[in-house]
Design an enzyme around this catalytic site. Structure first.
Site, mmCIF file in Angstrom:
data_model
loop_
_atom_site.group_PDB
_atom_site.id
_atom_site.type_symbol
_atom_site.label_atom_id
_atom_site.label_comp_id
_atom_site.label_asym_id
_atom_site.label_seq_id
_atom_site.Cartn_x
_atom_site.Cartn_y
_atom_site.Cartn_z
ATOM 1 C CG ASP A 177 -2.560 -0.660 -3.086
ATOM 2 O OD1 ASP A 177 -2.228 0.086 -2.135
ATOM 3 O OD2 ASP A 177 -3.514 -1.022 -2.369
ATOM 4 C CG ASP B 112 -5.316 0.732 -1.314
ATOM 5 O OD1 ASP B 112 -4.992 1.606 -1.320
ATOM 6 O OD2 ASP B 112 -5.297 -0.072 -0.712
ATOM 7 C CB SER C 249 -1.036 0.195 1.158
ATOM 8 O OG SER C 249 -1.962 0.692 1.518
ATOM 9 C CG ASP D 152 -2.299 3.916 -2.212
ATOM 10 O OD1 ASP D 152 -2.924 3.124 -3.195
ATOM 11 O OD2 ASP D 152 -2.463 3.145 -1.085
#
Length: 579
Positions: free
Chosen positions: A306, A308, A151, A304
């Site tokens: 990834d 999400d 993340s 960010d």
């Protein structure tokens, strides 16, 4: 003299055997030869565990590090568990990965292990966002899925998010049960690493269109978007996967004036332009904000690695580009979705929104005013997904979010989705612009209606085994010495989510907390302020949250009131962090 305890030393010795490849053995031996006892302890004192964001840790050798053996063991354990849970079914899993160093290699390793266990694998051919993985699990009818990502953590981290058949991250009892299966693996030889290519199917770029069109069908006001297609948008993927989908979805939605931050457009696991690839941090948003100011943009967004989480900056009353926090973004999205749905006669009696216990109560205030129920969960979007699955077919999920910049509109996935959020933030900005308002105007109007909220988060980083023990002790000390006042304001209620009890210090009366146990302490003051303390489930941090509220009679007084609230928050935080 060595400071390594016997249990840790036993793990170190195990990793020096022929079970592990020569490169791994050499790396462990190097730590020993250079007397790096602290690094050895941090790398081997425990095994990686599932937290609120799955397995997450620093890349390197050791049982407490992200590497091919720890993720191979996790995958073998998950495969074993799936076979027990679905004994009479042909098993399918989806696997994706982000832009972090080693993510692609680890993604292929995970796919190999699943395939070697005779499980059909839908492996993304190229890096794609976390919400795409959640969507793929449901789309392909998989029993599970894995996303290789850490993340928004620093570049030395990577991780492993495991998903269940509903498209949500593992929750109880599956998370603990998978760990039991992982721990039951006594030898690296029990891990099936040998790829069976016939079991692996590549998910190609054309899958993007399926996801995008499914999201586009959720749009509430496509006519207004068409009229506001020149809305000026600046977007940065911060060297992550957002570049693969956000520009596509904004174009599909109808926005024609989108500017990508060139310096941060290329996926890069070193994240060379930022300290932390986290849109919660002003520093990570600074390049995008600078471009937004130069272009006089309506909105500035960044995702960010990834994709999400999404950060947002908008023009304030002075015309300057100003960052909004996660509570403010979530409140605006909630208000837009509910007001736009109501305007179209699309609110029903079974609608609901979701927020976490450390997310602003402004969201529940807004929902209540529309006669929409608010569900509250523990921190972590996996718990929001769990509620969505539980209520699926009975009640209708509209929007949900958490203060840490994770949001979701509609129920296509069971995780926070910055791709979906970017599209709806842009639509929301277009909607209010068509009514002569900026998002900052709307936010201050919400404050006059529901009360002016001010929130703050303080995170203290405590790395390694010593840091984990310090965090544990800090929570123990706080429980042993509960504050009777914070910032000079009396504490009226203490909620201990680990003990599942809320207590009134005044008379000692108690009430049960109907949520799973979690290491969180929450204090409610006489003014209605909410202060929380919790160890992070994804980072070596202890986090302190504060939310305060006061009436706002006129939007023109916002700046003055905001200063007073900030002073109050500072006083409260000084007390809670000191305690």
């Amino acid at each position: 003299m060595s400071t390594i305890d016997l249990a840790t030393q036993a793990r170190v010795d195990r990793w020096l055997t022929e079970e592990y490849d020569s490169e791994t053995v050499a790396a462990v031996q190097q730590l020993i030869d250079t007397n790096q006892d602290t690094e050895l302890v941090d790398s081997f004192y425990k095994a990686l565990e599932f937290g609120t964001g799955g397995l997450r840790g620093i890349m390197g050798v050791g049982s407490n590090r992200v590497n091919k053996y720890t993720l191979g063991q996790a995958t073998q354990g998950l495969a074993n568990y799936l076979k027990k849970q679905f004994p009479d079914q042909a098993l399918k899993v989806a696997v994706s990965y982000d832009s972090r160093n080693n993510s692609q290699k680890l993604g292929h390793l995970v796919a190999d292990v699943f395939s070697a266990n005779d499980i059909e694998v839908f492996l993304f051919e190229e890096l794609r966002p976390t919400p795409m993985l959640s969507f793929a699990v449901r789309h392909f009818g998989c029993q599970s899925g894995v996303m290789l990502t850490a993340s928004h953590n620093p570049k030395e981290y990577n991780g492993y998010k495991a998903y269940w058949s509903d498209g949500g991250q593992l929750v109880a009892p599956h998370d603990k049960n998978v760990i039991e299966e992982v721990n039951a693996i006594q030898s690296v030889r029990d891990i099936k690493f040998d790829r069976k290519p016939e079991n692996i199917h590549l998910v190609k770029e054309d899958f993007d269109e399926i996801y995008i069109q499914a999201n586009k069908a959720l749009s509430i006001n496509p006519d207004i978007v068409a009229a506001q297609k020149d809305l000026k948008i600046v977007f940065s993927p911060i060297h992550g996967t957002g570049i693969t989908l956000v520009p596509k979805i904004l174009t599909a939605w109808g926005f024609e004036n989108v500017h990508i931050v060139a310096e941060q457009a290329e996926p890069n696991g070193d994240f060379p332009t930022v300290v932390y690839p986290n849109p919660e941090e002003e520093e990570a948003m600074s390049i995008a904000m600078k471009q937004g100011k130069a272009l006089d943009a309506d909105i500035v967004m960044a995702t960010d690695p990834d994709a999400d989480r999404v950060g947002l900056a908008v023009k304030n009353h002075a015309g300057e580009i100003q960052l909004l926090n996660g509570n403010q973004i979530g409140s605006l999205l909630t208000y837009y979705v509910l007001s736009a749905r109501k305007e179209k006669g699309e609110l029903h009696g079974n609608d609901y929104v979701v927020k976490t216990i450390v997310t602003t109560n402004l969201i529940s205030d807004i929902a209540s005013s529309f006669s929409v129920k608010t569900e509250e969960t523990l921190t972590g979007f996996k718990f929001i997904g769990e509620v969505m699955t539980k209520l699926d077919g009975q009640e209708r999920y509209l929007v949900g979010g958490e203060e840490s910049y994770g949001f979701l509109v509609g129920d296509l996935v069971r995780d926070k989705d910055a791709i979906n959020s970017c599209a709806f933030i842009a639509e929301m900005a277009a909607y209010f612009k068509s009514r002569g308002k900026s998002l900052f105007d709307v936010l201050t109007e919400l404050y006059t209606t529901y009360g002016c909220y001010q929130e703050k988060l303080i995170s203290l980083t405590k790395k390694g085994k010593a840091g984990a023990e310090e965090i544990k002790q800090m929570m123990a000390d706080l429980r042993a010495n509960l504050p009777t006042s914070l910032g000079g304001i009396e504490v009226k209620e203490v909620r201990d989510y680990q003990a599942s009890v809320a207590t009134s210090p005044a008379d000692g009366s108690t009430a049960a907390i109907d949520l799973p146990k979690s290491d969180v302490l929450q204090f409610i003051t006489a003014d209605g302020d909410v202060i929380s303390a919790r160890p992070s489930g994804t980072e070596p941090k202890i986090k302190f949250y504060c939310s305060v509220k006061t009436p706002l009679e006129d939007t023109k007084a916002y700046d003055q009131i905001a200063v007073k609230l900030e002073e109050k928050v500072t006083r409260i935080m000084a007390d809670i962090v000191k305690n």
